[in-house]
Structures are given as structure tokens and as C-alpha cells.
Design a protein around this motif. Structure first.
Motif, PDB file in Angstrom:
ATOM      1  N   VAL A 235       0.829  -1.206   0.000  1.00 18.09           N
ATOM      2  CA  VAL A 235       0.000   0.000   0.000  1.00 18.09           C
ATOM      3  C   VAL A 235       0.860   1.251   0.000  1.00 18.09           C
ATOM      4  CG1 VAL A 235      -1.933  -1.120   1.150  1.00 18.09           C
ATOM      5  CG2 VAL A 235      -0.219   0.074   2.526  1.00 18.09           C
ATOM      6  N   THR A 236       0.349   2.270  -0.678  1.00 22.33           N
ATOM      7  CA  THR A 236       0.966   3.592  -0.648  1.00 22.33           C
ATOM      8  C   THR A 236      -0.110   4.611  -0.318  1.00 22.33           C
ATOM      9  OG1 THR A 236       2.204   5.246  -1.927  1.00 22.33           O
ATOM     10  CG2 THR A 236       0.697   3.849  -3.157  1.00 22.33           C
ATOM     11  N   PHE A 237       0.237   5.571   0.528  1.00 19.57           N
ATOM     12  CA  PHE A 237      -0.691   6.620   0.923  1.00 19.57           C
ATOM     13  C   PHE A 237      -0.140   7.981   0.531  1.00 19.57           C
ATOM     14  CE2 PHE A 237      -2.892   3.636   3.657  1.00 19.57           C
ATOM     15  CZ  PHE A 237      -4.172   4.176   3.785  1.00 19.57           C
ATOM     16  N   CYS A 238      -0.982   8.789  -0.121  1.00 18.35           N
ATOM     17  CA  CYS A 238      -0.717  10.215  -0.239  1.00 18.35           C
ATOM     18  C   CYS A 238      -1.609  10.928   0.765  1.00 18.35           C
ATOM     19  CB  CYS A 238      -0.990  10.710  -1.662  1.00 18.35           C
ATOM     20  SG  CYS A 238      -2.721  10.602  -2.192  1.00 18.35           S
ATOM     21  N   TRP A 239      -1.495  12.254   0.821  1.00 21.38           N
ATOM     22  CA  TRP A 239      -2.325  13.034   1.744  1.00 21.38           C
ATOM     23  C   TRP A 239      -2.683  14.358   1.087  1.00 21.38           C
ATOM     24  CZ3 TRP A 239      -0.331  15.286   7.058  1.00 21.38           C
ATOM     25  CH2 TRP A 239      -1.402  15.903   7.723  1.00 21.38           C
ATOM     26  N   ASN A 299       0.260  -1.091  13.736  1.00 21.12           N
ATOM     27  CA  ASN A 299      -0.196  -2.156  14.635  1.00 21.12           C
ATOM     28  C   ASN A 299      -0.702  -3.374  13.868  1.00 21.12           C
ATOM     29  OD1 ASN A 299       0.443  -0.566  16.835  1.00 21.12           O
ATOM     30  ND2 ASN A 299      -1.637   0.195  17.123  1.00 21.12           N
ATOM     31  N   ALA A 300      -1.133  -3.150  12.624  1.00 20.62           N
ATOM     32  CA  ALA A 300      -1.610  -4.254  11.786  1.00 20.62           C
ATOM     33  C   ALA A 300      -0.492  -4.822  10.907  1.00 20.62           C
ATOM     34  CB  ALA A 300      -2.763  -3.778  10.915  1.00 20.62           C
ATOM     35  N   SER A 301       0.743  -4.428  11.177  1.00 25.59           N
ATOM     36  CA  SER A 301       1.921  -4.896  10.436  1.00 25.59           C
ATOM     37  C   SER A 301       1.870  -4.519   8.962  1.00 25.59           C
ATOM     38  CB  SER A 301       2.076  -6.418  10.585  1.00 25.59           C
ATOM     39  OG  SER A 301       2.267  -6.777  11.937  1.00 25.59           O
ATOM     40  N   VAL A 302       1.395  -3.290   8.687  1.00 36.39           N
ATOM     41  CA  VAL A 302       1.310  -2.790   7.328  1.00 36.39           C
ATOM     42  C   VAL A 302       2.350  -1.698   7.117  1.00 36.39           C
ATOM     43  CG1 VAL A 302      -0.139  -1.720   5.555  1.00 36.39           C
ATOM     44  CG2 VAL A 302      -1.160  -3.287   7.240  1.00 36.39           C
ATOM     45  N   PRO A 303       3.412  -1.976   6.367  1.00 31.89           N
ATOM     46  CA  PRO A 303       4.338  -0.897   6.006  1.00 31.89           C
ATOM     47  C   PRO A 303       3.715  -0.041   4.906  1.00 31.89           C
ATOM     48  CG  PRO A 303       5.037  -2.917   4.961  1.00 31.89           C
ATOM     49  CD  PRO A 303       3.836  -3.274   5.814  1.00 31.89           C
ATOM     50  N   VAL A 304       4.047   1.242   4.883  1.00 32.12           N
ATOM     51  CA  VAL A 304       3.404   2.188   3.980  1.00 32.12           C
ATOM     52  C   VAL A 304       4.449   2.946   3.171  1.00 32.12           C
ATOM     53  CG1 VAL A 304       1.945   4.253   3.839  1.00 32.12           C
ATOM     54  CG2 VAL A 304       1.446   2.490   5.552  1.00 32.12           C
ATOM     55  N   GLY A 343       6.642   7.604  17.149  1.00 33.63           N
ATOM     56  CA  GLY A 343       7.230   6.280  17.028  1.00 33.63           C
ATOM     57  C   GLY A 343       6.717   5.480  15.848  1.00 33.63           C
ATOM     58  N   LEU A 344       6.470   6.170  14.734  1.00 31.45           N
ATOM     59  CA  LEU A 344       5.988   5.493  13.536  1.00 31.45           C
ATOM     60  C   LEU A 344       7.178   4.967  12.742  1.00 31.45           C
ATOM     61  CD1 LEU A 344       3.091   7.907  12.656  1.00 31.45           C
ATOM     62  CD2 LEU A 344       2.861   5.458  13.101  1.00 31.45           C
ATOM     63  N   ASN A 345       7.320   3.670  12.775  1.00 34.01           N
ATOM     64  CA  ASN A 345       8.474   3.012  12.150  1.00 34.01           C
ATOM     65  C   ASN A 345       8.068   2.132  10.976  1.00 34.01           C
ATOM     66  OD1 ASN A 345      10.240   4.131  14.134  1.00 34.01           O
ATOM     67  ND2 ASN A 345       9.529   2.569  15.576  1.00 34.01           N
ATOM     68  N   ASN A 346       6.871   2.385  10.453  1.00 30.88           N
ATOM     69  CA  ASN A 346       6.353   1.584   9.337  1.00 30.88           C
ATOM     70  C   ASN A 346       6.278   2.388   8.043  1.00 30.88           C
ATOM     71  OD1 ASN A 346       4.249   3.209  10.407  1.00 30.88           O
ATOM     72  ND2 ASN A 346       2.698   1.906   9.454  1.00 30.88           N
ATOM     73  N   LEU A 347       7.017   3.497   7.963  1.00 34.55           N
ATOM     74  CA  LEU A 347       6.903   4.393   6.822  1.00 34.55           C
ATOM     75  C   LEU A 347       8.152   4.381   5.951  1.00 34.55           C
ATOM     76  CD1 LEU A 347       5.354   7.505   8.639  1.00 34.55           C
ATOM     77  CD2 LEU A 347       4.164   5.555   7.597  1.00 34.55           C
ATOM     78  N   ILE A 348       7.941   4.192   4.647  1.00 34.34           N
ATOM     79  CA  ILE A 348       8.976   4.438   3.651  1.00 34.34           C
ATOM     80  C   ILE A 348       8.706   5.836   3.116  1.00 34.34           C
ATOM     81  CG2 ILE A 348       9.804   3.813   1.349  1.00 34.34           C
ATOM     82  CD1 ILE A 348       9.364   0.912   2.085  1.00 34.34           C
TER      83      ILE A 348
END
Length: 464
Positions: A235-239, A299-304, A343-348
Motif C-alpha cells: 500500500v501507498t498513501f498520499c495526503w 499495529n496491523a503490520s502494514v508498512p506504507v 514512534g511510527l516506524n512503518n513508513l517508507i
């Protein structure tokens, strides 16, 4: 009334292109443009001006004795501000080329062209218009060496899922490209009509902040991301960040367009001038609100693949309206607040502008990308790709974060435009037929070079 003329002076290279060669614009086939000579410093006998309507163009005819890839450069003058032109090879496939404002005659890279044996045409089309073209140059393209990209996250605390995703992207970079589609409904359309499911789902955190929620906006994009990740997808998120305050909310500029510069009086430069003003506090509040949603994904183990402040250099979004410095400052604030405070460590972390002056620095950027829309053109977008290569000296993986027309995999490989993924925008861009025909989509999705959801299963634990 503007008098339009078409000059048909034939410009055909009489020798094969074997070394750096210059072709004068005034000797090409002109349509809707004229030859000028009043701005000093040009080469040849003049230059071409009058790019003021959509169909204006210059067409160079080049004879080549071999089929070979060439570097293309444009010599131009840009006295009327930052512009773009569009280069088309043999009436199919091309690149949008940035022409920064300048009062001098300068040379800019314009990607590559793959010349066929025999006669070829290179056409410069108007696009944003209002620039002067002196000439083009062609020189044989050097064979690129291996990429020098890093797959170590800039966040030293990045979790194992994030590290696995960046490592996976690095493992396919230059070998394959990941298919992607913005919006769940459009992704479902691809599955149903093309028969393959994209590997990447693009989503938006637009409707999670107060300025939109207070006006009735709702979103389930975070839930959709979690569901898609459970299926083995990426998944990729824009804002599309609606300004936290100052929305005009008029008939011409409704509240839901509040991310646009012309739809709000929010001033990013003033908001960042000090840390005590109310608008600075509102920016932090919105970042904190978005952090809650990103934490659900963690928390759902989803890297973004995280693409905030997108298209900043365009200026049409408020975060880019005051130039590069406020945009880069906001990027740094967001990076620090999300990684250190929350502490967001799931972001590329994906930067989404091309110009060097806008780049916030490699210490806070994992990958770089660009958004390009040219209807009906399925070329490799090589000029943009090469500019992104130069932006980081080939140290960051490169993605095509938004496209209108899907790229031809054969051309991607021929041009060595190694986009690690593409993401087609939603709605009519994918399903309307004018940007992408169904037959073309089926061809692209059946290519061995294009990875789909079924082909990336287990990416967290292995490399393709």
C-alpha cells in the motif's frame, strides 16, 4: 486575433547520428510557430517562438543507419517563467520536459530517444508554451552501470516490515516494475476487467483531518489498506491535506478543494515563521491526527510507502505555494514528529518533486518519485526518470507515483527507465478508455516485466 502559420521547411539529417549532433529548430518543420532572431545569443540563423496554443509544434526528421538509444537535449530560452514542453518520438511515446525560467540560452536534458533504422521524427509540442527553442542535440547514450541505490531506511528505528519492503523494492529495481492502482474501486475495476490485480493499492488520508471531518467527510481507506495487505499487497498513501483553516468554501472553491492554493488563504510561510502562532499549532494537530491512522497500520503490520506534500514544486497545493524552503521545512517537521514523537516506524518516506532546490535531503528520504499525466502517451517518461536519477545521484529508488496513461513495458526496458512501480490514478484515468484502452491494459498486465498481486506473494520473506 493570433495569426497562425505553418512553415514546411524540411529538416532531414543527411548523415546518420554517430556522435553529438545539433539540429537547428528554424530548419525543422514548423506548425503554428514562427522564426525569431531578436533575442541575441542563439545559434544558427534564428530560433523558434510563438508557442501559444495547444497544437503548436516543431518536427525534426532524423535519419539513422542503426537502431540505437540517444541522449536528447534542448537548447532554449525561457523569458516568461517556468514552463514545460513535450517531446514525442515517431508520433508515439515521449516525455514531459521542464524548462525552468531563464533569460539566457541554456541546454537541458530531455531524456532519451530510441531511433529506428531509417527515418525518425522528434516533435517538440507546446504543453505549457511561451518559450523559445534554438536547437536540439543528439548523442549516443552511454550504457548505464548498476544502480547505486540504498535499501537501508533513513529511519534507523524502521521495523522489520518496513525494512523488508524497502529491500524487496531494491531487489526488483531495474528488473521488474510493480503495477499499482489508486483507489479501491478502481483497483477492483482492474481485477474484474483486466483479469489481474495490481500489486500496489494507492490510498489517501485526505478525509481524516478536522477541517474535512467537521464538514462531513468520512473515509475507510485505512481499513482498505489493512485488508489489501492481508492479501499480500503493498500500500501507498498520499495526503491531500486540506488546509487546517482559511478555506474559502465558495461556489468556485468548495471546502473539499481546500488542499489547492487557490481555495484557501492559509499561508504556510507565515505559519512556520515561529512555533507560537496558532496556525503552526494547527499544522501539528493535523500531523498528530494522521499519526493515529498511521499507527493503526503499524499495529496491523502494514508498512506504507508514505507520500505526503506531493507535487510541492507545482505550487498548486498550499504546501508548495510559497516556494521550496517552507515546503522542505514542513517535511522536516513532519518527519521528526511522526518518527520521533509518535514512534511510527512503518513508513517508507517518498519525496515527490523533481527540482534540486526543492529536495529536503537524503537523510529524510527513502525513495523519490514524480507524477505525470499525458493523455494517450504510453512512453517511458524517460526525461523525468533521468532527472530523478540526477536528483539523488542514483542513490534512491525511483517510483512513478501517479500516472494517467500506463507505460509500455517494452519501452521501459528499451529506455532503461527503471520505475520500480507505477500507480494509475482513479476513475476515468483507468476505466474511461481515453487514457488507457482495455486491450492495452491487458497487454501491460500480462507482461513478464510487470508484477501483479499474485506474483508478489510472500515478498516480506523473499526476493523475486
Amino acid at each position: 486575433m493570433i495569426l497562425r502559420v505553418a512553415l514546411n521547411t524540411l529538416a532531414v539529417a543527411s548523415v546518420a547520428v554517430a556522435q553529438a549532433t545539433t539540429y537547428q529548430a528554424e530548419a525543422a518543420t514548423l506548425s503554428g510557430v514562427t522564426i525569431g532572431a531578436s533575442v541575441a545569443g542563439f545559434s544558427g540563423t534564428g530560433y523558434v517562438e510563438g508557442f501559444d496554443t495547444a497544437s503548436d509544434s516543431i518536427t525534426f526528421t532524423i535519419n539513422s543507419t542503426t537502431s540505437q538509444l540517444y541522449d536528447l537535449k534542448i537548447i532554449y530560452n525561457g523569458p516568461y517563467g517556468d514552463k514545460y514542453t513535450y517531446v514525442v518520438l515517431n508520433n508515439a511515446g515521449g516525455s514531459q520536459v521542464s524548462l525552468p525560467a531563464t533569460s539566457a540560452w541554456v541546454t537541458v536534458p530531455a531524456g532519451q530517444v530510441l531511433l529506428n533504422t531509417g527515418s525518425n521524427t522528434i516533435q517538440i509540442q507546446n504543453n505549457w508554451g511561451w518559450y523559445l527553442i534554438d536547437a536540439i542535440t543528439l548523442s549516443p547514450a552511454a550504457k548505464p552501470g548498476p544502480h547505486q541505490t540504498t535499501t537501508v531506511p533513513v529511519n534507523t528505528n524502521a521495523n522489520s516490515d518496513t525494512r523488508a519492503l524497502l529491500k524487496f523494492l531494491g531487489s526488483i529495481y531495474g528488473k521488474k516494475t510493480l503495477s499499482g492502482q489508486q483507489d479501491q474501486a478502481s483497483l477492483d475495476w482492474v481485477t474484474q476487467n483486466v483479469g489481474k490485480t495490481p500489486a500496489i493499492l494507492g490510498l489517501d488520508l485526505m478525509d481524516y483531518t478536522e477541517s474535512r471531518i467537521s464538514r462531513g467527510a468520512v473515509s475507510t481507506d485505512v481499513d482498505k489498506a489493512i485488508d489489501f495487505a492481508k492479501k499480500g499487497g503493498i500500500v501507498t498513501f498520499c495526503w491531500h491535506w486540506g488546509a487546517p483553516v482559511g478555506l474559502y468554501d465558495t461556489a468556485d472553491h468548495r471546502w473539499y478543494s481546500g488542499f489547492y492554493t487557490d481555495a484557501t488563504d492559509f499561508n504556510i510561510e507565515a505559519a512556520l515563521a515561529d512555533t507560537t502562532n496558532a496556525n503552526y499549532t494547527l499544522l501539528l494537530k493535523d500531523i498528530d491526527t494522521i499519526a493515529v491512522q498511521l499507527k493503526k497500520l503499524q499495529n496491523a503490520s502494514v508498512p506504507v510507502i508514505w507520500r505526503p506534500l506531493h507535487e510541492a514544486e507545482g505550487g498548486w497545493f498550499w504546501w508548495g505555494a510559497k516556494g521550496p524552503e517552507p515546503a522542505k521545512k514542513l517535511w522536516g517537521i513532519m518527519y521528526d514528529r511522526l518518527t520521533k514523537r509518535h514512534g511510527l516506524n512503518n513508513l517508507i518516506w517518498e519525496w515527490n518533486s523533481i527540482k534540486q532546490s526543492w529536495y529536503p535531503g537524503s537523510e529524510t528520504v527513502d525513495i523519490v518519485s514524480a507524477d505525470t499525466y499525458t493523455q494517450g502517451d504510453h512512453g517511458p517518461i524517460s526525461a523525468t526518470y533521468n532527472n530523478l536519477l540526477a536528483l539523488t545521484n542514483d542513490t534512491k529508488i525511483i517510483g512513478a507515483a501517479e500516472i494517467g496513461s500506463v507505460m509500455d513495458p517494452v519501452q521501459l526496458q528499451a529506455y532503461q527507465a527503471d520505475w520500480v512501480y507505477f500507480c494509475v490514478w482513479s476513475g476515468d484515468y483507468i476505466s474511461g478508455g481515453s487514457w488507457n484502452s482495455l486491450d492495452l491494459l491487458k497487454s501491460v498486465y500480462s507482461s513478464d516485466y510487470v508484477l501483479t498481486l499474485d506474483e508478489i506473494q510472500g515478498w516480506k520473506n523473499s526476493s523475486l
